[in-house]
Design an enzyme around this catalytic site. Sequence first.
Site, PDB file in Angstrom:
ATOM      1  CG  LEU A  17      -1.918   1.164   1.265  1.00 48.06           C
ATOM      2  CD1 LEU A  17      -2.889   1.111   0.094  1.00 48.06           C
ATOM      3  CD2 LEU A  17      -2.679   1.191   2.588  1.00 48.06           C
ATOM      4  CE  LYS A  18       7.712   3.094   1.924  1.00 48.07           C
ATOM      5  NZ  LYS A  18       7.773   4.432   2.503  1.00 48.07           N
ATOM      6  CB  SER A 429      18.246  13.125   7.953  1.00 48.57           C
ATOM      7  OG  SER A 429      16.958  13.637   8.164  1.00 48.57           O
ATOM      8  CD  GLU A 480      20.616  12.187  10.911  1.00 47.78           C
ATOM      9  OE1 GLU A 480      19.738  11.331  10.787  1.00 47.78           O
ATOM     10  OE2 GLU A 480      20.542  13.134  11.730  1.00 47.78           O
ATOM     11  NE  ARG A 511       7.572   9.120   4.431  1.00 48.80           N
ATOM     12  CZ  ARG A 511       8.434   8.948   3.441  1.00 48.80           C
ATOM     13  NH1 ARG A 511       9.338   8.001   3.513  1.00 48.80           N
ATOM     14  NH2 ARG A 511       8.406   9.722   2.394  1.00 48.80           N
ATOM     15  CB  CYS A 512       6.646   1.355   7.627  1.00 52.45           C
ATOM     16  SG  CYS A 512       5.058   0.998   6.898  1.00 52.45           S
ATOM     17  CD  GLU A 662       5.013  19.507  15.436  1.00 50.24           C
ATOM     18  OE1 GLU A 662       4.875  19.195  16.630  1.00 50.24           O
ATOM     19  OE2 GLU A 662       4.118  20.003  14.747  1.00 50.24           O
ATOM     20  CG  HIS A 691       6.387  15.076   8.620  1.00 50.74           C
ATOM     21  ND1 HIS A 691       7.050  15.878   9.513  1.00 50.74           N
ATOM     22  CD2 HIS A 691       6.703  13.808   8.962  1.00 50.74           C
ATOM     23  CE1 HIS A 691       7.728  15.107  10.357  1.00 50.74           C
ATOM     24  NE2 HIS A 691       7.535  13.861  10.040  1.00 50.74           N
TER      25      HIS A 691
HETATM   26  N1  GLN Z   1      18.316  13.729  13.402  1.00 48.86           N
HETATM   27  C1  GLN Z   1      17.188  13.058  12.890  1.00 48.86           C
HETATM   28  C2  GLN Z   1      16.947  13.450  11.453  1.00 48.86           C
HETATM   29  O1  GLN Z   1      17.179  14.557  11.106  1.00 48.86           O
HETATM   30  C3  GLN Z   1      15.942  13.340  13.708  1.00 48.86           C
HETATM   31  C4  GLN Z   1      14.764  12.599  13.191  1.00 48.86           C
HETATM   32  C5  GLN Z   1      13.517  12.717  14.037  1.00 48.86           C
HETATM   33  O2  GLN Z   1      13.394  13.538  14.897  1.00 48.86           O
HETATM   34  N2  GLN Z   1      12.541  11.904  13.813  1.00 48.86           N
HETATM   35  O3  GLN Z   1      16.499  12.672  10.641  1.00 48.86           O
END
Ligand code: GLN
Length: 750
Positions: A17-18, A429, A480, A511-512, A662, A691
Amino acid sequence: MKTSVIGFPRIGRNRELKFTSEKYFAGKIGEAELLTEGRAQRAFNIKVQKDSGIDLISSNDFSFYDNVLDTAFLFNVIPERYKELGLSVIDTYFAAARGYQGDKGNVKALAMKKWFNTNYHYIVPEIDDSTKIALTGTKPVDEYLEAKELGADTKVLLIGPFTFLKLCRFTGEKGISDFKDALTNEYIALIGKLEEKGCKLVQFDEPYLVRDLDKEDIALFEEIYNKILGKKGSVKVLLQTYFGDIRDIYEKIISLDFDLIGIDLVEGRKSLDLIRKYGFPEDKILVAGLINGKNIWRNDYSKTYEKLEILKGSVSEDRIIVGTSCSLLHVPYTLGSETKLTEDYKKHFSFAEEKLTELKEIASGDEAALNANKEIFKNRIDVLDNDVKERVNAIKKEDYTRLPSFEEREKIQKERLGLPLFPTTTIGSFPQTDDVRKNRKDYRSGLITKEQYIGFNEKKIAECIRLQEELGLDVLVHGEFERNDMVEYFGEHLSGYVFTEKAWVLSYGTRCVKPPIIWGDVSRKEAITVRWSVFAQSCTNKPVKGMLTGPVTILNWSFPREDISLHESTLQIALAIRDEVLDLEKNGIKIIQIDEAALREKLPLRKSDWYSEYLDWAIPAFRLVHSGVAPDTQIHTHMCYSEFTDIIPAIDSMDADVITFEASRSDLLILDALKENNFKTEVGPGVYDIHSPRVPSVEELVSVLTKIRTKTEDKKLWVNPDCGLKTRGITETKASLNNLVEAAKIIRGQ
Ligand code: GLN
Ligand code: ZN
């Protein structure tokens, strides 16, 4: 005894499905193809459960994005700004879930929050004063009929009206009391429609009942359900609770006209006591949540039979149905997909499909199955490590405190780092493009050498640093590229972990995540991230942040052990990450970020348990990780996608120097709370939502920053996106970061 499953994973055994949804989002396939995939997954799930002989199977546990959002769309709780786009129904739905930027308009997604104490995230429905609640959708009816055609007369899963109302965000003057009657009526209308189609059982999921409830909550629940139960006709109603016990409302609930009541006997610490103390009415059936829907360990049948024996003291056996503790959404599909784990390990695990077998075996009371189960629990290899145990025992009280004080460190660090006002940075990342994934995959499967693997990553890091310099960011990251996942990566470099290949669990939308399994005592074998950070730092004169995942998040995003306490496991991990922090510092890294994205995840759902059962050890575990660094090393942490407002003092006492979090999706509400609490830690409230592929304009970012400045001291303010950029494309990332740096410059100019 009969068996019941609350809900089943929906993403597909191999995340079909993803992949189909992503093709749809990318415009590569049309709506028809997407709908076909959805149907195929639902059919597969029904078949698996039917073949296992499960008696009560749910329909409507499927979703293209989120069940809470489905419920909102079912009842026309759709903010005008999404309707105004004039998109098809499904695209309007996706616009609310993911935001929309295109020729029809430009809107942000609805907020997203953690689903109770899980790592699943739901979309927060929004109700404004003009919202007209009306049963405009047909999803539960359609999916009931579809399952029926496949030969399964399912119970229909509905998120209950009480939980739904409690999770909605009210943006106008009106509140729950203004909408409860309309919503109740529409639920009644829905039951009527289901009844017409032959539906015999509806399952109302009301996980909100395991939270602290006050008198008004209880009155609201009673009022809503008295109405619904009075009009249920021939349909039987199962009230399904999970994620804990319902101590505040148990007595009330057993007095209402529910036909079945589902109680969580795994996470619900007081569930057994409640049943014993207040009894269980003879006219009702108990769905006993005995199989853990959240963890992947094999059920210990002997222990489960002990619980059942106690239950039978209050409920006759013919009125007990054996069920899962919560939806199986929170565990992976099947052990059948694991080809690398040996039987020594595998026999201790049970994923969604295996849990179906467990349900059947327990319900049947099969002697042979019980004996086979006993055998499994006799030996577990590779669990204990005495050195780890000794090190944990040797931790002293002082080890939990960093010296000197925050204020002194702040001065020293400002001098050393020489950053401008409103320093800009990212969360860690950078986009995980196909070549990045391929490099890791090729290395894993032996197609390329270690040198080639490292060489590629270094090339990527160098490019990433150059990009950040060109963009004009102040504190850089290495990107990363070596990480598949912020937890699995560390797990792989720690001993005590085991890994799966396909054990995916839904995190949000499509997302998984693939949580590693804490199998035994945890320790660090060798330096993990140092080489990447040191290489990145060698490419630039600007400071590069070292990037680690904190112990609480590593624990919370792994499947934890059940043979030692979470506290003890966390301390083991904290000591391992502490060694990594000190190694980074020793190798010239001046800023180290220790992500605690999942800090809140295991926060007990009841406030009264917050400190004593969790924060009192989780926060010190974080401090243990960084208490050994020099005053001029700056420690950052990062958190996302949950409510922080009520644990702000705890977050401040993590004693980091800077925290990024966030904020953009929840409209900066958290900033007021920071101000009220005199938050000392410097802050980087995320200025845009990563996101969604949407690019925020400079003006938009300036206006967000201007708003933030009214609530935060300038000298404490950082400028950054709200999370890591790994799920984003490179083009939108460049554009967004460019605008972010531009906006920071404009604000500096002011
Ligand atoms: N350092 C991670 C990244 O940037 C943090 C990810 C997260 O908070 N879910 O992907
Ligand atoms: Zn994050």
